[in-house]
Write a protein that holds these residues in place. Structure first.
Motif, short mmCIF file in Angstrom:
data_model
loop_
_atom_site.label_atom_id
_atom_site.label_comp_id
_atom_site.label_asym_id
_atom_site.label_seq_id
_atom_site.Cartn_x
_atom_site.Cartn_y
_atom_site.Cartn_z
N UNK A 199 0.81 -1.22 0.00
CA UNK A 199 0.00 0.00 0.00
C UNK A 199 0.84 1.26 0.00
N UNK A 200 2.16 1.11 0.15
CA UNK A 200 3.07 2.26 0.19
C UNK A 200 2.71 3.20 1.33
N UNK A 201 2.56 2.63 2.51
CA UNK A 201 2.27 3.43 3.70
C UNK A 201 3.32 3.10 4.75
N UNK A 202 3.09 3.44 6.02
CA UNK A 202 4.07 3.10 7.05
C UNK A 202 3.47 2.14 8.06
N UNK A 203 4.32 1.54 8.88
CA UNK A 203 3.87 0.47 9.77
C UNK A 203 2.88 0.97 10.82
N UNK A 204 3.06 2.22 11.26
CA UNK A 204 2.13 2.79 12.24
C UNK A 204 0.72 2.90 11.64
N UNK A 205 0.65 3.39 10.38
CA UNK A 205 -0.65 3.49 9.71
C UNK A 205 -1.25 2.11 9.46
N UNK A 206 -0.39 1.11 9.17
CA UNK A 206 -0.90 -0.24 8.93
C UNK A 206 -1.58 -0.79 10.18
N UNK A 207 -1.05 -0.49 11.34
CA UNK A 207 -1.68 -0.96 12.58
C UNK A 207 -3.02 -0.24 12.79
N UNK A 208 -3.05 1.05 12.44
CA UNK A 208 -4.32 1.79 12.53
C UNK A 208 -5.33 1.24 11.53
N UNK A 209 -4.89 0.92 10.32
CA UNK A 209 -5.78 0.38 9.29
C UNK A 209 -6.35 -0.95 9.74
N UNK A 210 -5.52 -1.79 10.36
CA UNK A 210 -5.98 -3.09 10.85
C UNK A 210 -7.08 -2.92 11.90
N UNK A 211 -6.88 -2.00 12.83
CA UNK A 211 -7.90 -1.72 13.84
C UNK A 211 -9.15 -1.13 13.20
N UNK A 212 -8.96 -0.26 12.22
CA UNK A 212 -10.08 0.35 11.50
C UNK A 212 -10.95 -0.72 10.83
N UNK A 213 -10.32 -1.68 10.16
CA UNK A 213 -11.06 -2.75 9.48
C UNK A 213 -11.88 -3.54 10.50
N UNK A 214 -11.25 -3.88 11.63
CA UNK A 214 -11.97 -4.65 12.66
C UNK A 214 -13.17 -3.87 13.18
N UNK A 215 -13.01 -2.58 13.42
CA UNK A 215 -14.12 -1.76 13.94
C UNK A 215 -15.26 -1.66 12.92
N UNK A 216 -14.92 -1.49 11.64
CA UNK A 216 -15.96 -1.38 10.61
C UNK A 216 -16.71 -2.71 10.46
N UNK A 217 -15.99 -3.81 10.55
CA UNK A 217 -16.66 -5.12 10.47
C UNK A 217 -17.61 -5.32 11.65
N UNK A 218 -17.20 -4.89 12.83
CA UNK A 218 -18.06 -5.01 14.01
C UNK A 218 -19.31 -4.14 13.86
N UNK A 219 -19.14 -2.92 13.37
CA UNK A 219 -20.30 -2.05 13.12
C UNK A 219 -21.25 -2.68 12.11
N UNK A 220 -20.68 -3.30 11.08
CA UNK A 220 -21.49 -3.93 10.03
C UNK A 220 -22.27 -5.12 10.59
N UNK A 221 -21.61 -5.98 11.34
CA UNK A 221 -22.28 -7.16 11.91
C UNK A 221 -23.36 -6.76 12.91
N UNK A 222 -23.09 -5.73 13.68
CA UNK A 222 -24.09 -5.27 14.66
C UNK A 222 -25.30 -4.65 13.97
N UNK A 223 -25.05 -3.93 12.88
CA UNK A 223 -26.15 -3.28 12.16
C UNK A 223 -27.07 -4.31 11.50
N UNK A 224 -26.48 -5.27 10.80
CA UNK A 224 -27.28 -6.26 10.07
C UNK A 224 -27.69 -7.45 10.95
N UNK A 225 -27.03 -7.54 12.12
CA UNK A 225 -27.27 -8.66 13.04
C UNK A 225 -27.03 -10.01 12.35
N UNK A 226 -25.89 -10.10 11.68
CA UNK A 226 -25.51 -11.33 10.98
C UNK A 226 -24.03 -11.59 11.18
N UNK A 227 -23.62 -12.83 10.89
CA UNK A 227 -22.20 -13.16 10.80
C UNK A 227 -21.84 -13.13 9.32
N UNK A 228 -20.71 -12.58 9.01
CA UNK A 228 -20.29 -12.46 7.62
C UNK A 228 -19.56 -13.73 7.17
#
Length: 277
Positions: free
Chosen positions: A166-195
């Motif tokens: 992605x041509x970014x830095x390791x600090x941002x990669x850790x933030x991106x990883x947490x961001x993905x997890x948070x968005x997936x949790x919001x998605x599962x909670x909203x639809x009330x499903x497992x992906x």
């Protein structure tokens, strides 16, 4: 034919390639009893390092002058193995960042000061291919150096690989990883499903979120172009658009950024696809 421009140490010298670009040559004894303007013995050249900028080349020079040769050799082998099997373009900076990280990890292992990877579960889940490459790297290190690093290091290696993709830095990669997890949790909670994590749409969604995270932390935006299409998506997929708005509110609250209409449209389409299954 490579003319030596600078001696780094016995095993590394600086030169220029046919394009006039500065490079580093590695080989056993390639710099021994040599001086500037001498010709490097081609039979001794094991590896040519070509970096995209002068500052990166300077960092690499400093790195190779301060860590053991065998660490550099093994790390270069690992990076070449990653390139061969991953078949993706990687930023040359990985020769600096991953080599520096792994050399330090090997030294820490010797001192029994190994780090735990708090994001290991997420990394194994979101970056499966890169994680497998991390495990291959651990096998290479064990085979070449006799050093048995923890599985946590496979996760760190995976982050360095994605960082180079992605041509970014390791600090941002850790933030991106947490961001993905948070968005997936919001998605599962909203639809009330497992992906369905094995589905193609899920894989595409994760890929979209990686690049979305990259844009977010590098302050890049997707331009608003097709307002009619955005309006149609908002109307046609109103339930999914509402989920996108929840995610947008999370982004605004946590990162003080707001998604463009184009980003909202792409996010809505991905949400629709992964929940159709």
């Amino acid at each position: 034919m490579y003319k030596i421009t600078k001696i780094i140490n016995n095993n590394f010298v600086c030169s220029v390639n046919e394009k006039g670009e500065e490079i580093i040559l590695r080989g056993p004894g390639i710099g021994f009893q040599k001086k500037s303007n001498d010709i490097a013995e081609e039979s001794k050249i094991e590896k040519i390092y070509s970096m995209s900028s002068k500052s990166m080349l300077n960092k690499l020079q400093s790195l190779v002058d301060n860590i053991p040769l065998e660490h550099i050799q093994v790390c270069t082998e690992i990076i070449e193995d990653i390139k061969l099997h991953l078949n993706k373009k990687l930023n040359d900076n990985i020769y600096i960042t991953l080599t520096d990280h792994l050399s330090f990890a090997i030294e820490r292992q010797r001192l029994k000061l190994e780090y735990k990877n708090a994001l290991l579960w997420e990394i194994k889940k979101f970056y499966q291919t890169e994680y497998q490459m991390g495990l291959r790297a651990l096998d290479i290190i064990k085979d070449r150096l006799g050093v048995d690093l923890l599985e946590d290091e496979a996760g760190f290696i995976a982050l360095h690989i994605v960082n180079a993709e992605l041509d970014t830095n390791i600090s941002d990669m850790m933030k991106i990883t947490t961001l993905i997890q948070d968005i997936l949790e919001l998605t599962k909670n909203y639809y009330k499903i497992e992906l369905d994590e094995e589905s193609l749409h899920y894989e595409r969604f994760i890929t979209h979120l990686k690049y979305f995270g990259q844009r977010l932390f590098q302050n890049k935006t997707v331009k608003d172009d097709d307002f009619q299409l955005q309006k149609m998506i908002k109307t046609s997929y109103s339930k999914d658009y509402q989920c996108a708005e929840i995610i947008n509110n999370y982004i605004k609250e946590k990162f003080h950024r707001e998604l463009t209409g184009e980003e909202m449209m792409f996010l809505t389409i991905h949400l629709k696809r992964i929940t159709m299954e």
